[in-house]
Design a protein around this motif. Structure first.
Motif, mmCIF file in Angstrom:
data_model
loop_
_atom_site.group_PDB
_atom_site.id
_atom_site.type_symbol
_atom_site.label_atom_id
_atom_site.label_comp_id
_atom_site.label_asym_id
_atom_site.label_seq_id
_atom_site.Cartn_x
_atom_site.Cartn_y
_atom_site.Cartn_z
ATOM 1 N N THR A 245 0.810 -1.223 0.000
ATOM 2 C CA THR A 245 0.000 0.000 0.000
ATOM 3 C C THR A 245 0.843 1.274 0.000
ATOM 4 O OG1 THR A 245 -1.891 -1.093 1.031
ATOM 5 C CG2 THR A 245 -1.732 1.289 1.292
ATOM 6 N N PRO A 246 1.921 1.404 0.805
ATOM 7 C CA PRO A 246 2.718 2.639 0.743
ATOM 8 C C PRO A 246 3.276 2.924 -0.642
ATOM 9 C CG PRO A 246 3.255 1.412 2.720
ATOM 10 C CD PRO A 246 2.380 0.515 1.902
ATOM 11 N N HIS A 247 3.658 1.893 -1.368
ATOM 12 C CA HIS A 247 4.189 2.114 -2.723
ATOM 13 C C HIS A 247 3.136 2.737 -3.630
ATOM 14 C CE1 HIS A 247 6.112 1.446 -6.581
ATOM 15 N NE2 HIS A 247 5.112 0.677 -6.958
ATOM 16 N N TYR A 248 1.926 2.214 -3.572
ATOM 17 C CA TYR A 248 0.877 2.758 -4.440
ATOM 18 C C TYR A 248 0.369 4.106 -3.940
ATOM 19 C CZ TYR A 248 0.828 -1.550 -7.089
ATOM 20 O OH TYR A 248 1.185 -2.598 -7.896
ATOM 21 N N LEU A 249 0.480 4.372 -2.659
ATOM 22 C CA LEU A 249 0.127 5.705 -2.165
ATOM 23 C C LEU A 249 1.095 6.761 -2.685
ATOM 24 C CD1 LEU A 249 -0.929 5.042 1.543
ATOM 25 C CD2 LEU A 249 -2.396 5.590 -0.411
ATOM 26 N N THR A 250 2.371 6.414 -2.776
ATOM 27 C CA THR A 250 3.330 7.367 -3.353
ATOM 28 C C THR A 250 3.064 7.585 -4.837
ATOM 29 O OG1 THR A 250 4.918 5.564 -3.728
ATOM 30 C CG2 THR A 250 5.118 6.808 -1.679
ATOM 31 N N LEU A 251 2.659 6.520 -5.536
ATOM 32 C CA LEU A 251 2.272 6.701 -6.937
ATOM 33 C C LEU A 251 1.072 7.629 -7.051
ATOM 34 C CD1 LEU A 251 2.598 3.146 -8.547
ATOM 35 C CD2 LEU A 251 4.248 5.011 -8.540
ATOM 36 N N LEU A 252 0.107 7.467 -6.137
ATOM 37 C CA LEU A 252 -1.056 8.340 -6.148
ATOM 38 C C LEU A 252 -0.659 9.782 -5.876
ATOM 39 C CD1 LEU A 252 -4.127 8.772 -6.185
ATOM 40 C CD2 LEU A 252 -4.149 8.187 -3.749
ATOM 41 N N GLY A 253 0.208 9.999 -4.882
ATOM 42 C CA GLY A 253 0.639 11.366 -4.582
ATOM 43 C C GLY A 253 1.370 12.011 -5.733
ATOM 44 N N ARG A 254 2.252 11.250 -6.384
ATOM 45 C CA ARG A 254 2.985 11.811 -7.522
ATOM 46 C C ARG A 254 2.055 12.109 -8.692
ATOM 47 N NH1 ARG A 254 8.045 8.355 -9.193
ATOM 48 N NH2 ARG A 254 6.419 6.974 -9.981
ATOM 49 N N THR A 255 1.063 11.247 -8.903
ATOM 50 C CA THR A 255 0.117 11.483 -9.999
ATOM 51 C C THR A 255 -0.749 12.704 -9.723
ATOM 52 O OG1 THR A 255 0.063 9.098 -10.431
ATOM 53 C CG2 THR A 255 -1.704 10.426 -11.366
ATOM 54 N N VAL A 256 -1.197 12.869 -8.482
ATOM 55 C CA VAL A 256 -2.031 14.021 -8.130
ATOM 56 C C VAL A 256 -1.240 15.321 -8.274
ATOM 57 C CG1 VAL A 256 -3.238 15.150 -6.229
ATOM 58 C CG2 VAL A 256 -3.570 12.711 -6.641
ATOM 59 N N LEU A 257 -0.002 15.335 -7.816
ATOM 60 C CA LEU A 257 0.824 16.534 -7.950
ATOM 61 C C LEU A 257 1.050 16.891 -9.414
ATOM 62 C CD1 LEU A 257 3.520 15.990 -5.169
ATOM 63 C CD2 LEU A 257 1.628 17.632 -5.162
ATOM 64 N N ALA A 258 1.272 15.875 -10.253
ATOM 65 C CA ALA A 258 1.477 16.149 -11.676
ATOM 66 C C ALA A 258 0.197 16.635 -12.344
ATOM 67 C CB ALA A 258 1.992 14.890 -12.373
ATOM 68 N N ALA A 259 -0.949 16.084 -11.916
ATOM 69 C CA ALA A 259 -2.215 16.514 -12.515
ATOM 70 C C ALA A 259 -2.548 17.949 -12.149
ATOM 71 C CB ALA A 259 -3.339 15.576 -12.077
ATOM 72 N N ARG A 260 -2.196 18.378 -10.931
ATOM 73 C CA ARG A 260 -2.458 19.753 -10.525
ATOM 74 C C ARG A 260 -1.440 20.731 -11.076
ATOM 75 N NH1 ARG A 260 -4.226 19.315 -4.108
ATOM 76 N NH2 ARG A 260 -6.159 18.119 -4.459
ATOM 77 N N GLY A 261 -0.327 20.222 -11.550
ATOM 78 C CA GLY A 261 0.693 21.089 -12.119
ATOM 79 C C GLY A 261 1.431 21.935 -11.118
#
Length: 331
Positions: A245-261
């Motif tokens: 779960t921590p690995h996929y949470l970091t993927l989620l955080g990185r994806t959200v940051l990239a989507a918000r620019g």
């Protein structure tokens, strides 16, 4: 592996991050010295014990053998990831982008196989418990399901591979101009590699909990279920999803940051990189934890191991007798 790039101002603000960096670096080296050999040895032993007697394998054994194969891949990749490139501030070696992408795709394939095998194990355990005489969760069907799991993981890894490759060669290939964001590959892995098997295994556990509270005629005909099998299932699900779960949470955080620019400054970048490295370390640790659970909880494993050792000893003794009989003939 571990790095802590801050905003470059220096001073006391860097001390906590540096302390965490040193502690995690020591933990990583300890895992490389102890966890990797342990994972390789126990995963190989799990495969040998089950594959030397295919007729004695049960449905859970097939899934655990499948997870052991993925665990061998993860254990083999661990030194390359933990000592290699990326955010490494103390990396002992470096690779080109092509090798880095290949290692990342192999890691994603092993991750998909691991979590989908865990989810399907939960679903098949429910089917076996609810419909014990239908043979829907037979060993024969499970082997084919595991083959489909590897095929699906390779297909999903191929789609991610396109994004990773285009992120490295977008300047040279015009076709990659629209698909060069690695965040898209992370989103694919998050959806197909975690959310889908996570919902499936949650659904299976809820159904198993409900059926264990009910006493049906099928249950009385089939006899009482093995309590060690249920403990092994729950322990495996908790260990796998707890460590991944921590690995996929970091993927989620990185994806959200990239989507918000939103740009990430030096301090937050260092924290994000540390979180990514720690989460990947926990994911690699799953390759050693799960075979240990199987070794200590599964009540059939000691008997299978004894049969394997006896078979190996008989083979060694027969070879010794053949050599002893050949020497007088040569004389």
């Amino acid at each position: 592996m571990w790095s802590c790039p801050l905003n470059g101002t220096g001073g006391e603000d860097q001390l906590p991050c540096q302390h965490v960096q040193r502690a995690l670096s020591a933990l990583s080296l300890l895992y490389l010295l102890v966890g990797v050999p342990l994972g390789l040895g126990y995963n190989a032993l799990l495969l040998l014990v089950n594959l030397h007697d295919p007729g004695g394998m049960t449905m859970p054994d097939v899934y655990f053998a499948n997870m052991a194969a993925a665990g061998l891949v993860l254990s083999a990749l661990a030194p390359a990831h933990l000592l290699g490139p990326g955010a490494a501030g103390w990396a002992v070696w470096d690779v080109g982008s092509e090798v880095h992408v290949t290692l990342l795709v192999l890691f994603n394939v092993a991750a998909l196989v691991t979590l989908y095998s865990t989810a399907l194990l939960g679903l098949d355990c429910y089917i076996e418990r609810a419909l014990p005489r239908t043979y829907m969760s037979s060993v024969y069907n499970t082997r084919h399901v595991c083959g489909f799991v590897w095929g699906g993981a390779l297909l999903t890894g191929f789609s991610s591979l396109l994004f990773y490759i285009c992120s490295h060669v977008a300047a040279r290939l015009a076709e990659c101009s629209q698909v060069r964001d690695t965040e898209a590959a992370d989103a694919i892995m998050l959806l197909s590699g975690y959310l889908v098997p996570g919902l499936a295994v949650l659904y299976a556990l809820v159904l198993l909990t409900r059926i264990r509270k009910e006493d049906t005629p099928l249950d009385r005909d089939a006899g009482q279920p093995d309590p060690s099998a249920h403990r092994l299932l729950v322990a495996t699900v908790c260990a796998q999803f707890g460590l991944w779960t921590p690995h996929y949470l970091t993927l989620l955080g990185r994806t959200v940051l990239a989507a918000r620019g939103r740009p990430v400054d030096g301090h937050h970048l260092g924290t994000l990189l540390l979180a990514e490295d720690l989460s990947r370390f926990l994911a690699f640790a799953s390759s050693a934890v799960v075979p240990l659970l199987y070794r200590h909880i599964d009540r059939n494993f000691p008997g299978k191991l004894r049969r394997l050792m006896k078979k190996l000893q008989r083979g060694h003794q027969s070879c010794s007798l053949d050599e002893a009989g050949a020497q007088p003939a040569m004389a």
